[in-house]
Scaffold this motif. Structure first.
Motif, PDB file in Angstrom:
ATOM      1  N   LEU A  17       0.819  -1.218   0.000  1.00  0.00           N
ATOM      2  CA  LEU A  17       0.000   0.000   0.000  1.00  0.00           C
ATOM      3  C   LEU A  17       0.850   1.263   0.000  1.00  0.00           C
ATOM      4  N   ALA A  18       1.986   1.224   0.672  1.00  0.00           N
ATOM      5  CA  ALA A  18       2.836   2.417   0.771  1.00  0.00           C
ATOM      6  C   ALA A  18       4.256   1.969   1.076  1.00  0.00           C
ATOM      7  N   GLY A  19       5.237   2.843   0.734  1.00  0.00           N
ATOM      8  CA  GLY A  19       6.627   2.533   1.034  1.00  0.00           C
ATOM      9  C   GLY A  19       7.239   1.598   0.011  1.00  0.00           C
ATOM     10  N   ARG A  20       8.217   0.792   0.464  1.00  0.00           N
ATOM     11  CA  ARG A  20       8.979  -0.057  -0.446  1.00  0.00           C
ATOM     12  C   ARG A  20       9.017  -1.489   0.061  1.00  0.00           C
ATOM     13  N   ASP A  21       9.437  -2.383  -0.837  1.00  0.00           N
ATOM     14  CA  ASP A  21       9.666  -3.778  -0.478  1.00  0.00           C
ATOM     15  C   ASP A  21      11.036  -3.891   0.188  1.00  0.00           C
ATOM     16  N   LEU A  22      11.299  -5.002   0.823  1.00  0.00           N
ATOM     17  CA  LEU A  22      12.615  -5.280   1.374  1.00  0.00           C
ATOM     18  C   LEU A  22      13.598  -5.549   0.238  1.00  0.00           C
ATOM     19  N   THR A  23      14.882  -5.327   0.501  1.00  0.00           N
ATOM     20  CA  THR A  23      15.934  -5.602  -0.472  1.00  0.00           C
ATOM     21  C   THR A  23      17.015  -6.446   0.204  1.00  0.00           C
ATOM     22  N   PHE A  24      17.918  -6.977  -0.604  1.00  0.00           N
ATOM     23  CA  PHE A  24      19.008  -7.763  -0.041  1.00  0.00           C
ATOM     24  C   PHE A  24      20.025  -6.891   0.683  1.00  0.00           C
ATOM     25  N   ALA A  25      19.870  -5.575   0.577  1.00  0.00           N
ATOM     26  CA  ALA A  25      20.721  -4.664   1.352  1.00  0.00           C
ATOM     27  C   ALA A  25      20.257  -4.559   2.795  1.00  0.00           C
ATOM     28  N   ASP A  26      19.031  -5.035   3.069  1.00  0.00           N
ATOM     29  CA  ASP A  26      18.513  -5.025   4.447  1.00  0.00           C
ATOM     30  C   ASP A  26      19.055  -6.250   5.171  1.00  0.00           C
ATOM     31  N   ASN A  27      20.349  -6.216   5.471  1.00  0.00           N
ATOM     32  CA  ASN A  27      21.015  -7.353   6.089  1.00  0.00           C
ATOM     33  C   ASN A  27      21.428  -7.016   7.515  1.00  0.00           C
ATOM     34  N   GLN A  28      22.268  -7.866   8.096  1.00  0.00           N
ATOM     35  CA  GLN A  28      22.644  -7.691   9.492  1.00  0.00           C
ATOM     36  C   GLN A  28      23.495  -6.449   9.722  1.00  0.00           C
ATOM     37  N   LYS A  29      24.108  -5.912   8.671  1.00  0.00           N
ATOM     38  CA  LYS A  29      24.918  -4.700   8.820  1.00  0.00           C
ATOM     39  C   LYS A  29      24.070  -3.433   8.780  1.00  0.00           C
ATOM     40  N   ALA A  30      22.838  -3.555   8.301  1.00  0.00           N
ATOM     41  CA  ALA A  30      21.948  -2.393   8.164  1.00  0.00           C
ATOM     42  C   ALA A  30      21.015  -2.303   9.373  1.00  0.00           C
ATOM     43  N   PRO A  31      20.424  -1.125   9.613  1.00  0.00           N
ATOM     44  CA  PRO A  31      19.439  -0.999  10.695  1.00  0.00           C
ATOM     45  C   PRO A  31      18.253  -1.937  10.466  1.00  0.00           C
TER      46      PRO A  31
END
Length: 805
Positions: A549-563
């Motif tokens: 509905l709003a915002g974005r999908d998850l990406t492979f950059a959303d890993n353990q090093k990212a918030p």
């Protein structure tokens, strides 16, 4: 007695239509009650099948059955009401490797005092005990169920002492449970029991460290003389200490007791209510059957009234005549009861063997016991004698000369509504209620398969497995999950592929308290909400057909090093942030203070059951919240068999030792549709029985009316009455009663089906298709039941009747 039995058999052979109809009528009523009573007895009335099971109780956390291991230890050590208390958990499938092909099995994790507390003795070998447990991984043992030992190891006694590889970890087989023992939960048949201290080894997760992890069940045996109320008070005194000592996890905690067998009150309450309702409906079915018997015996007695009167006029005594007719009634009762019980036994055996959800050992043993047979016999004899002797008694009390002179009279009597008419109206109303409910349930079940669940199961395949079964751990789990996603996406015809740890409306999954970003005190009373939580990969939303509905999908950059980031559903966004727009970029906390940013909002869905109130849900990146549970979701427009085969070959190419299963998402929804299907099947069977009894009831009423008015009909025909007028005279009352009963039953059925909506998703009582179906069904029943009496009425020869007079 033997002579009376022989005479009874000859009399019934002379009237095969009456005999078969009466026996079938009684068999339907007795069979329905025997089946429902046996299920009620197995699920509700009988204690679980362990020594002194009546003294066993489940300890519930508030009113929920799940407990944490650390709370269990404190309850076990500080209570004064239980002589023993143990903990167990229904573990998900584990990989079994015996040196041949890998397979899966569903075990229990249970504390060391489990078998000793239940008083169970091993069939072979020994059980493990509390003395075997000395910390995590200290008891590498396994106890097999008798059925698993029999089916997988062919009763091999040399298995004791051998090693099984379970999730690639060696456990020694030390015993086999007795054949009748399958744990304390009636619906689940575990393949084996593993010490709870082996959970970190088998699952890679240690629930013994976290007081907030409520995923296990606690049961205990009360001390002699202690009542459940006293035990509850004692447990709540321990709960008050827990609340003060551990406010972050147990603030305001209370405990309740429930009977084991159906996961406490979670399934026990609905099951008891549903079975009580079914027992009531089965009782109404029996009442309808008894009403039919009364009508049938009344019609038969009317046919034989002149014969009985002649015998009395010629000097026969009433007692031998009554004894002979009672023998006929008793014979019909016994044969009908035996036939009904035989059909019930067959159905109960099928129900006991039924496994409604593939790949999960869920079934309920409901085989009949002595109580079921006694109830069936008592109901059969009582029903037959009570409703069979009433018309016989009326004839025997009458003046034989009056009967002979007025054998075919009765017009004035037929103009009055009798108790038999009222009972027939009730019976038809019952039938209409059951037909209405079953049609509503069926329509609801059909609609539910095409509803908006927050995902689209059409054209979607699922591959389910647990990577720990093949020895994967830590970073290797994420690497393999990424390889599986990439390989699935490369299959020709695949539109999207993604990962989720537990699919919505499936077995498993959990929820967590969530808190506003400013919260610093994370006790349960300060929570902003309670949300289902899932771990997904990029591409899952597209593969599942879930709308962003709003915002974005998850990406492979959303890993353990990212918030830490999360996608939430609309209900979560509105509950925690006030609106969908405010949620994007906002933060919340969970798991004792972990902070997460909302990067997307998806549509609401169904997560645990189809009939649940709308729940909040949050979806985390599988790279940030690791889980070995793997559900690959693959969307394709190719044939299901083709894409399923291609998916299986692809994953086998990645790791041939990984146990997994492939199915369509529609088939996987069996768990979510289980309650609706059971309710639909039960109501459908009762509706069919009600329809059959309505046919025999209306038939009996119409036959009785025609028999009583043969002389009048003959006179009307002799005076030139038309066929339509004859039919109206002979069968008008039957159709009036049918109309009254159908209208009453339809109205009651529409009211009753509002309750059905709590079990069957999308059940709509005001559906025009349902209304039309009920009306057409009742009309068809009426026409079917009156066909033979109508032919008899039209075939009346007035000259023969008048000559007999």
């Amino acid at each position: 007695m033997t002579s009376n039995l022989g005479i009874a058999l000859r009399q019934l052979r002379k009237s095969p239509g009456f005999a078969l109809t009466a026996i079938l009528t009684l068999a339907l009523g007795i069979g329905a009650n025997a089946v429902v009573f046996s299920v009620l007895n197995a699920l509700v009335l009988k204690p679980v099948n362990v020594p002194h099971g009546e003294n066993l109780y489940m300890v519930q956390h508030f009113k929920f059955p799940s407990q944490s291991y650390l709370d269990y230890v404190d309850l076990r050590d500080h209570n004064r009401s239980f002589e023993s208390m143990f903990l167990f958990d229904i573990m998900g499938p584990v990989g079994i490797d015996t040196g041949g092909d890998a397979s899966t099995a569903w075990p229990y994790l249970a504390t060391g005092n489990y078998f000793d507390s239940l008083g169970i003795q091993p069939y072979l070998g020994r059980f493990y005990h509390a003395s075997d447990e000395k910390g995590a991984g200290s008891a590498p043992y396994v106890v097999l169920s008798y059925d698993y030992w029999h089916s997988h190891f062919h009763d091999d006694p040399s298995l004791i002492g051998r090693t099984l590889q379970i999730n690639k970890h060696p456990l020694t087989v030390i015993g086999v449970a007795p054949p009748a023992f399958r744990g304390t939960e009636l619906f689940f048949a575990p393949a084996m029991w593993i010490p709870f201290v082996e959970q970190p080894t088998i699952e890679g997760y240690d629930a013994m460290k976290y007081r907030g992890n409520h995923s296990s069940f606690v049961e205990g045996r009360l001390r002699p003389g202690v009542t459940p109320a006293q035990a509850t008070e004692d447990l709540n005194s321990v709960g008050a200490w827990l609340s003060k000592t551990y406010p972050g996890d147990d603030d305001g905690v209370t405990f309740t007791l429930a009977r084991p067998g159906l996961i406490g009150d979670m399934l026990g309450g609905p099951a008891r209510a549903f079975m009580t309702g079914l027992m009531l409906l089965a009782g109404l079915i029996l009442l309808a059957a008894c009403t039919n018997l009364g009508s049938l015996f009344a019609a038969r007695t009317a046919d034989r009234s002149k014969e009985i009167a002649l015998r009395l006029a010629l000097g026969s005594k009433r007692t031998p005549i009554l004894r002979q007719m009672l023998t006929e009634t008793l014979l019909i009762s016994v044969v009908g009861g035996a036939l009904g019980m035989a059909g019930g036994v067959v159905l109960l055996h099928l129900l006991s063997a039924w496994q409604p959800i593939p790949d999960i050992p869920i079934n309920v043993p409901v085989n009949p016991d002595a109580a079921t047979y006694l109830v069936a016999l008592g109901l059969a004899v009582a029903s037959g004698l009570l409703f069979g002797i009433m018309p016989i008694g009326q004839v025997l009390k009458a003046d034989p000369w009056h009967i002979i002179r007025n054998s075919n009279a009765g017009t004035s009597a037929m103009r009055r509504f009798s108790l038999r008419d009222v009972l027939l109206v009730v019976q038809i109303a019952i039938c209409a209620v059951l037909v209405t409910s079953s049609l509503v349930a069926v329509r609801g079940l059909v609609r539910s398969m095409h509803s908006n669940f927050g995902f689209d199961p059409q054209n979607t395949m699922l591959l389910r497995g647990d990577l720990r079964m093949a020895g994967y751990a830590d970073e290797r789990i994420l690497e393999m999950q990424r390889r599986m996603i990439d390989a699935a996406q490369a299959i020709p015809g695949v539109a999207a592929a993604g990962y989720i740890d537990h699919q919505p409306l499936g077995v498993g999954g959990g929820d967590s308290f969530v808190y506003a970003d400013a919260t610093t005190d994370f006790r349960p009373t300060n929570k902003a909400g309670d949300a289902m939580n899932y771990h997904i990969s990029p591409g899952y939303l597209a593969a599942a057909g879930t709308t962003l509905l709003a915002g974005r999908d998850l990406t492979f950059a959303d890993n353990q090093k990212a918030p830490t980031v999360a996608i939430v559903n609309r209900t979560f966004a509105v509950t925690v942030f006030g609106s969908v727009q405010k949620a994007i970029g906002g933060h919340f906390k969970f798991n004792g203070g972990t902070r997460a940013e909302v990067v997307g909002v998806v549509e609401d869905g169904k997560y645990r059951t189809l009939t649940e109130d709308q729940q909040a849900a949050m979806f985390f990146s599988f790279l940030q919240q690791q889980s070995s549970q793997t559900m690959l979701v693959v969307r394709s427009n190719r044939d299901a068999a083709e894409i399923g085969g291609a998916l299986e070959r692809t994953v086998r190419g990645l790791d041939s030792a990984l146990p997994f299963s492939v199915m369509t998402w529609g088939n996987e929804m069996s768990w979510a549709l289980f309650a609706a299907r059971v309710a639909t099947a039960a109501l459908g069977v009762l509706g069919l029985l009600g329809a059959m009894l309505a046919i025999t009831g209306i038939f009996g009423m119409a036959s009785y009316a025609v028999t009583r008015r043969l002389r009048e009909l003959g006179i009307r025909i002799a005076l030139g009455a038309r066929r339509k007028q004859v039919l109206r005279t002979a069968l008008g009352r039957a159709f009036i009663l049918l109309s009254i009963g159908s209208a009453t039953g339809l109205a009651l059925g529409l009211l009753a089906t509002k309750l059905l909506s709590y079990i069957v998703y999308q059940a709509a009582p005001n559906d025009p298709v349902v209304l039309a179906g009920v009306l057409l069904t009742m009309l068809a029943l009426g026409l079917t039941a009156t066909w033979l009496p109508a032919r008899r009425a039209l075939a009346v020869d007035p000259m023969i009747l008048l000559r007999e007079e």
